[in-house]
Design an enzyme around this catalytic site. Structure first.
Site, short mmCIF file in Angstrom:
data_model
loop_
_atom_site.label_atom_id
_atom_site.label_comp_id
_atom_site.label_asym_id
_atom_site.label_seq_id
_atom_site.Cartn_x
_atom_site.Cartn_y
_atom_site.Cartn_z
CE LYS A 13 -1.48 -14.32 43.50
NZ LYS A 13 -1.24 -15.71 43.91
NE ARG A 84 3.78 -13.34 47.05
CZ ARG A 84 3.86 -13.55 45.75
NH1 ARG A 84 3.42 -12.67 44.89
NH2 ARG A 84 4.39 -14.66 45.28
NE ARG A 123 1.97 -22.21 37.78
CZ ARG A 123 1.81 -21.18 38.62
NH1 ARG A 123 0.67 -20.51 38.62
NH2 ARG A 123 2.77 -20.85 39.45
NE ARG A 155 6.12 -19.48 38.51
CZ ARG A 155 5.32 -18.73 39.26
NH1 ARG A 155 4.24 -18.18 38.73
NH2 ARG A 155 5.58 -18.52 40.53
NE ARG A 166 5.50 -20.34 44.66
CZ ARG A 166 5.16 -21.06 43.59
NH1 ARG A 166 5.71 -22.24 43.36
NH2 ARG A 166 4.27 -20.60 42.74
P1 AMP Z 1 4.51 -15.16 41.80
O1 AMP Z 1 4.80 -15.18 40.33
O2 AMP Z 1 3.60 -14.04 42.19
O3 AMP Z 1 4.08 -16.49 42.31
O4 AMP Z 1 5.91 -14.82 42.52
C1 AMP Z 1 7.02 -15.68 42.38
C2 AMP Z 1 8.07 -15.30 43.40
O5 AMP Z 1 8.55 -13.95 43.15
C3 AMP Z 1 7.63 -15.28 44.87
O6 AMP Z 1 7.63 -16.58 45.44
C4 AMP Z 1 8.69 -14.36 45.48
O7 AMP Z 1 9.95 -15.03 45.57
C5 AMP Z 1 8.84 -13.29 44.40
N1 AMP Z 1 7.86 -12.20 44.56
C6 AMP Z 1 6.85 -11.88 43.71
N2 AMP Z 1 6.15 -10.84 44.16
C7 AMP Z 1 6.72 -10.47 45.34
C8 AMP Z 1 6.42 -9.47 46.31
N3 AMP Z 1 5.39 -8.63 46.16
N4 AMP Z 1 7.25 -9.39 47.39
C9 AMP Z 1 8.28 -10.21 47.55
N5 AMP Z 1 8.60 -11.20 46.69
C10 AMP Z 1 7.83 -11.34 45.59
#
Ligand code: AMP
Length: 206
Positions: A13, A84, A123, A155, A166
């Protein structure tokens, strides 16, 4: 143009949204990145993020609302990692309808789980431009970003335990919202296993 990128962690993404952002000249907004960058995020939020749990909708919805009201979003934007869950999808619709706008397309990046594990567990992300590198697309000089020369880091949630969680959270909360966008007639499936350029081509095809 308001685009949403749906797809499991590691489905590409971030990469695809950055490519679309360059081509269409609209910002890509990653809620995950915003949270990682916010130095004053409360410890509870950092802990949830590390464990792969979702943060409360109230915090995320407000954060997103503040962001999409900025001037650079006037001509549209791309959302990576939001919504989400169904509540967030409905909240987004309300935010957009209050300004007479709506989601143009929801792009659903799909690919095999083995690819996701391989990508995420190898990654590295650039601390500056967010470009990512992994086993299949490694950087040329170890831990140095090919694109901007900044340092690459792993990360804190890119480990097996957090990824398992996740993916569980994704399957339970996020995957079902594809149906919501399908019913609205804006869902488009993208095969993410063929690499970012093919995904971009599919994303931009009418
Ligand atoms: P990502 O970078 O999109 O993989 O997001 C990393 C982490 O941030 C996720 O595993 C959640 O802990 C938090 N997070 C990101 N976007 C959201 C969202 N829309 N709602 C809730 N938690 C989020």
């Amino acid at each position: 143009m308001i685009l949403i990128l749906l797809g499991a962690p590691g489905s590409g993404k971030g990469t695809v949204s950055r490519l679309i952002s360059e081509v269409r000249n609209i910002p890509c907004i990653s809620t995950g990145e915003m949270l990682r960058k916010t130095e004053d995020s409360p410890q509870e939020a950092i802990d949830l993020l590390k464990k792969g749990e979702l943060l409360p909708d109230s915090i995320i919805n407000q954060m997103l609302l503040n962001r999409i009201q900025k001037d650079d979003c006037q001509n549209g934007f791309i959302l990576d990692g939001y919504p989400r869950n169904l509540e967030q999808a409905k909240c987004l619709d309300e935010m957009l309808s209050s300004i007479n706008r709506s989601v143009t397309k929801a792009l659903n990046l799909e690919g095999p789980t083995e690819v996701i594990y391989r990508r995420i567990l190898s990654r590295k992300e650039c601390v500056s431009c967010r470009a990512t590198f992994s086993a299949d697309t490694p950087e040329k000089v170890e831990n140095v970003c090919d694109k901007c020369g900044a340092e690459l880091k792993i990360r804190s949630d890119d480990n097996k335990e957090s990824l398992d969680r996740r993916l569980e959270v994704f399957n339970k909360n996020t995957a079902p919202i594809a149906e919501y966008y399908k019913e609205k007639g804006v869902l488009k499936s993208i095969d993410s296993s063929k690499g970012p350029d093919t995904a971009l081509e599919q994303a931009l095809a009418e």
